[in-house]
Design a protein around this motif. Structure first.
Motif: not given
Ligand SMILES: [Fe+2]
Length: 235
Positions: A34-38, A66-68, A175-177
């Protein structure tokens, strides 16, 4: 492994967190990413890290949570990433809030053109030996069929309702912790859980397990006791 205390930048390999729902020798190995955020300037490095993690773990299926991507310039990078991952395992994907800003249809088309399956409002059925593993997206109706039932989501607040829906496993990220972790208490990460009540790592309600990934990357790449990670789930 990147379980060290302080991480600045994106150079360390991704931490692979293992979550075992099954101890059977032929368990299915699902990699939740999740949350790779390219985004421009960092996509190549992030893609390489994700591909290496999936390849090294002998993954049976990849679930992109998600948050690809952070901008439309990275749609082709996402297609390429999905294409490379599909060389190792089937890829299922759904969108997050950042993908919505780009346009879920555009992100879906990039995933599909790379060979992946878009499950945001749908369900995939994976065969593993004689077992059927159903993976639902966040907008799909809960499914009763399948030997293992998984909900692949982005925002962990879905746990509020999903824990009543008969899933074996609910996956989330988002939430990325909170990137900085002082301590864990009752399955939650603090101080993040003060602001976000679903800031869990792993939690259980009845027969349903929640697993929340700390994600692959952040807007500001600084973390403390909060490794960038993918989650290898044995089901
Ligand atoms: Fe994210």
């Amino acid at each position: 492994m990147s379980t060290g205390v302080l991480e600045i930048g994106l150079n360390r390999a991704l931490h692979v967190r293992e979550e075992r729902l099954s101890t059977r020798h032929d368990a299915c190995r699902l990699m939740y990413v999740s949350d790779i955020h390219l985004r421009r300037g960092r996509s190549d490095r992030l893609c390489r890290q994700v591909i290496e993690s999936v390849h090294q773990c002998g993954t049976d299926a990849v679930l992109l949570g998600g948050d690809l991507i952070d901008g439309p310039s990275e749609l082709s990078k996402l297609s390429d990433l999905v294409g490379r991952l599909c060389e190792d395992a089937p890829v299922l994907a759904m969108g997050g809030n950042h993908d919505s800003h780009v346009g879920l249809n555009r992100v879906r088309d990039a995933v599909v053109s790379g060979g992946g399956q878009w499950i945001h409002d749908g369900i995939a059925r994976l065969m593993h030996g004689s077992r059927v593993i159903t993976v639902s997206g966040p907008e799909a109706a809960p499914q009763a069929d399948g030997d293992v039932r998984i909900l692949c989501a982005h925002n962990p607040r879905i746990w509020k309702t999903a824990r009543q829906c008969g899933y074996d496993l609910v996956l989330a990220g988002h939430l990325h912790g909170c990137q900085l972790v002082a301590f864990e208490f009752r399955d939650r990460l603090f101080p993040g859980a003060i602001f976000y009540p679903y800031c869990y790592l792993s939690h259980r309600c009845g027969l349903t397990r929640l697993v929340v990934s700390r994600g692959v990357s952040d807007l500001v790449p600084i973390r403390w006791r909060c490794p960038r990670e993918v989650v290898l789930c044995y089901v």
